[in-house]
Design a protein around this motif. Structure first.
Motif, PDB file in Angstrom:
ATOM      1  N   LEU A  63       0.812  -1.223   0.000  1.00 35.28           N
ATOM      2  CA  LEU A  63       0.000   0.000   0.000  1.00 35.28           C
ATOM      3  C   LEU A  63       0.839   1.263   0.000  1.00 35.28           C
ATOM      4  O   LEU A  63       0.411   2.298  -0.507  1.00 35.28           O
ATOM      5  N   PRO A  66       3.497   3.497  -4.222  1.00 34.31           N
ATOM      6  CA  PRO A  66       2.564   3.942  -5.268  1.00 34.31           C
ATOM      7  C   PRO A  66       2.700   3.191  -6.592  1.00 34.31           C
ATOM      8  O   PRO A  66       1.709   3.062  -7.316  1.00 34.31           O
ATOM      9  N   HIS A  74      -0.045   0.680  -6.958  1.00 32.45           N
ATOM     10  CA  HIS A  74      -1.450   1.076  -6.834  1.00 32.45           C
ATOM     11  C   HIS A  74      -2.300   0.701  -8.042  1.00 32.45           C
ATOM     12  O   HIS A  74      -3.474   0.363  -7.890  1.00 32.45           O
ATOM     13  N   ASP A 122      -5.832  -1.215  -7.665  1.00 33.16           N
ATOM     14  CA  ASP A 122      -7.022  -0.405  -7.910  1.00 33.16           C
ATOM     15  C   ASP A 122      -8.147  -1.186  -8.581  1.00 33.16           C
ATOM     16  O   ASP A 122      -7.970  -1.722  -9.673  1.00 33.16           O
ATOM     17  N   SER A 152     -10.887  -3.850  -5.083  1.00 33.49           N
ATOM     18  CA  SER A 152      -9.558  -3.396  -4.654  1.00 33.49           C
ATOM     19  C   SER A 152      -9.013  -4.300  -3.554  1.00 33.49           C
ATOM     20  O   SER A 152      -7.813  -4.655  -3.563  1.00 33.49           O
TER      21      SER A 152
END
Length: 155
Positions: free
Chosen positions: A24, A27, A30, A34, A144
């Motif tokens: 988490l 980045p 992500h 997502d 997610s």
């Protein structure tokens, strides 16, 4: 839980809180996590290590007319337990919506993960007329969590 300005979903993931937190706070992972389909990639962002940081993400969505970038201002950080950020169009200050991930160890190899999408602090009337909150559904948030589970079990 869903109310008129916040959606919260939970799932127990068979992985240590440390491993989940590591995913988490990076980045570059992500887009893999997502469930909304908006996140495309990070923009050479460093690992999240504390509140006050800002990381930029490359995004896409019809609500913004295609490709765009966001600046994400880290608002919550507690090592291996919590990370959160408020999102804004790149180059602007946050408008009041926030993502919060909370981790609660359920033993050495299991973690209860809570994801909250909260837009209760959005007060800009022009923005509220332009954007129909929530932009992300409960099902997409649950996706997610599913993607996060797959990402940490495969790492």
């Amino acid at each position: 839980m869903t109310d008129d300005k916040k959606i919260t979903v939970q799932r127990t993931i068979d992985a240590p809180a440390k491993d989940i937190f590591d995913g988490l706070t990076l980045p570059s992972r992500h887009a893999e996590i997502d469930g909304s389909g908006f996140v495309r990639s990070d923009s050479k962002a460093d690992r999240i290590t504390g509140t006050g940081q800002v990381f930029t993400m490359n995004m896409t969505g019809d609500h913004m007319g295609g490709d765009y970038q966001t600046d994400n201002h880290v608002t919550a950080y507690l090592d291996h337990k919590m990370v959160g950020w408020q999102t804004a169009p790149a180059g602007t200050e946050p408008k009041g919506w926030e993502w919060l991930w909370e981790l609660e160890a359920q033993g050495a190899d299991s973690t209860l993960v809570t994801l909250t999408y909260d837009w209760s602090k959005v007060t800009d009337k022009a923005l509220l007329q332009k954007v129909s909150f929530p932009l992300v559904s409960k099902e997409q948030l649950e996706d997610s969590l599913d993607r996060l589970a797959g990402a940490v079990s495969g790492s």
